[in-house]
Design a protein around this motif. Sequence first.
Motif, PDB file in Angstrom:
ATOM      1  N   ILE B  43     -47.929 -30.809  19.375  1.00 38.70           N
ATOM      2  CA  ILE B  43     -47.659 -30.604  20.805  1.00 38.70           C
ATOM      3  C   ILE B  43     -46.388 -29.760  20.984  1.00 38.70           C
ATOM      4  N   ILE B  45     -45.110 -27.515  18.948  1.00 40.55           N
ATOM      5  CA  ILE B  45     -45.358 -26.104  18.579  1.00 40.55           C
ATOM      6  C   ILE B  45     -46.129 -25.403  19.689  1.00 40.55           C
ATOM      7  N   LEU B  46     -47.188 -26.074  20.172  1.00 45.61           N
ATOM      8  CA  LEU B  46     -48.012 -25.459  21.221  1.00 45.61           C
ATOM      9  C   LEU B  46     -47.213 -25.245  22.491  1.00 45.61           C
ATOM     10  N   ALA B  49     -44.749 -22.426  22.055  1.00 40.94           N
ATOM     11  CA  ALA B  49     -45.406 -21.121  21.962  1.00 40.94           C
ATOM     12  C   ALA B  49     -46.053 -20.692  23.278  1.00 40.94           C
ATOM     13  N   LEU B  56     -40.646 -19.657  17.825  1.00 40.21           N
ATOM     14  CA  LEU B  56     -41.081 -20.725  16.913  1.00 40.21           C
ATOM     15  C   LEU B  56     -40.161 -20.831  15.708  1.00 40.21           C
ATOM     16  N   GLU B  57     -39.131 -20.020  15.715  1.00 39.81           N
ATOM     17  CA  GLU B  57     -38.186 -20.092  14.598  1.00 39.81           C
ATOM     18  C   GLU B  57     -37.005 -21.010  14.897  1.00 39.81           C
ATOM     19  N   ILE B  61     -38.321 -27.062  15.576  1.00 42.05           N
ATOM     20  CA  ILE B  61     -39.708 -26.861  15.140  1.00 42.05           C
ATOM     21  C   ILE B  61     -39.763 -26.900  13.602  1.00 42.05           C
TER      22      ILE B  61
END
Lengths: 334, 138
Positions: B43, B45-46, B49, B56-57, B61
């Motif tokens: 969740i 990550i999504l 993004a 995302l770096e 995360i």
Amino acid sequence: MRASRYMLVFYASIIGVPLLLYLMLIADALGAQLVGRALLVLASLGLIAFGAMGFAEVWAHGPRESADVAVEPRRAAAIPVYHAERGGGGRRIVSFSVARFIGEKKAVEREAYRVEVDGHSTVLSALLSIKERQDQTLAIRYSCRMGICGSCGMVVNGKPVLACETNALKAAEGGEIDVEPMYGHPLLKDLVTDFDDFFERHVSVEPGRYRLDSREKYAAKEAYKQSREEIDRYLPYSYCISCGLCLDACPVVNSNPEFIGPQALSQAYRYHADSLDQRGEERLLSVDSLAGVWGCEFAGACSKVCPKGVDPAAAIQLLKGELMKDAVVGKKDK
Amino acid sequence: MGESIDTRGGEGRIARVLGFDTGAFVHMLAYRVLIFASLATGIAILATALLFQGSLESAYIEALVLVVWALFTVEVYAVAKAAVLIASRGRFSPDLNRSFVSASGGSPWLGLVCAGAPYAATAAWVIGFAAIFAMWFL
């Protein structure tokens, strides 16, 4: 929808997520950051699928009220300790701490005993000595005393074992011998557990060769032959003596009693793998559920305690493999 | 003897296995933690993004991915072992009846490969963990 098709997605995510994460690592290492991030987003979908389906698998049965038993502090043996008159010959006196389930009180009380044993004594023979000479009220189930009948299953020093196959002196190496009933079965009295539930599970997979040719059965014209290879497919799983140790050891059964358990599933595989059985897919589909084969989390504890080397954990994975193959090939639902 | 009492039920009961099989307990516990960790990570990550269009770096995360990576080690071992069992029809299981195994024969080399395959898969997975940790945090 068949459980095996649903679980196919679950297992695809178990294999897919590590694969995507590993590919992301390779992409990152090669400097392809954008590809790596795209793979990470893909992996996140797999993670959500895995988490959601894992949650459903573990907690699908919902909260369950289990009966709690109080554990009373140890009390001194009511009957004077039995002192051995004979010495030598490797004999020595060992202490037993026996957890006795008292149904009326819904409590487990620990009782201390001291028994003389030698190199040939088993935990069962020591318990029988306690029963004969110190405390006639101690309830134990046993029969053959040689590891065949599977009646004397109990927990010795934390491990489910057959008491008749457990050497008392070896068990006493750590000091006291701790004996408890198998909490993975309903408790009846002292060390005796209720096996009705166990045999209901066993019977539910219809453990027997099912033949369609009744005429052959009663007026056989030819022998029911099997090759060595056909026998080898099911032989190790036919060594089961229904002692219930695997069910007691299974952490899934202990936390979710709705799971049918390793013994019944290993027997389902035993007959499914038997070339003489004609029940075919029907038996396979009867265990295709979250309370059936998919309830197994492959902890492997069942196989560790099996006194006959039946390896129920392997049998369950083989059943899963058969069901997955069946789901992928896409035979019609029954 | 009277009525029986069923003490089974409740997640705490998985600890019974600790008395004789620590590996099984670790497996059960890691799986339960992994369920929540994978949901949270997926969740996060999504959401990062898509909703927040964030990078995302970010460290949180990466930390979550590392936790999931570590927890997945147990599953990688279990899946590799199950795959070997299915491929060998259970013949090379270390817990199978020894008299049956010795009587039925079979290649000792194949047995060695089957016994080593789950450990090889796990080792590759652990090396990956070390590599990604070094790449992101060192």
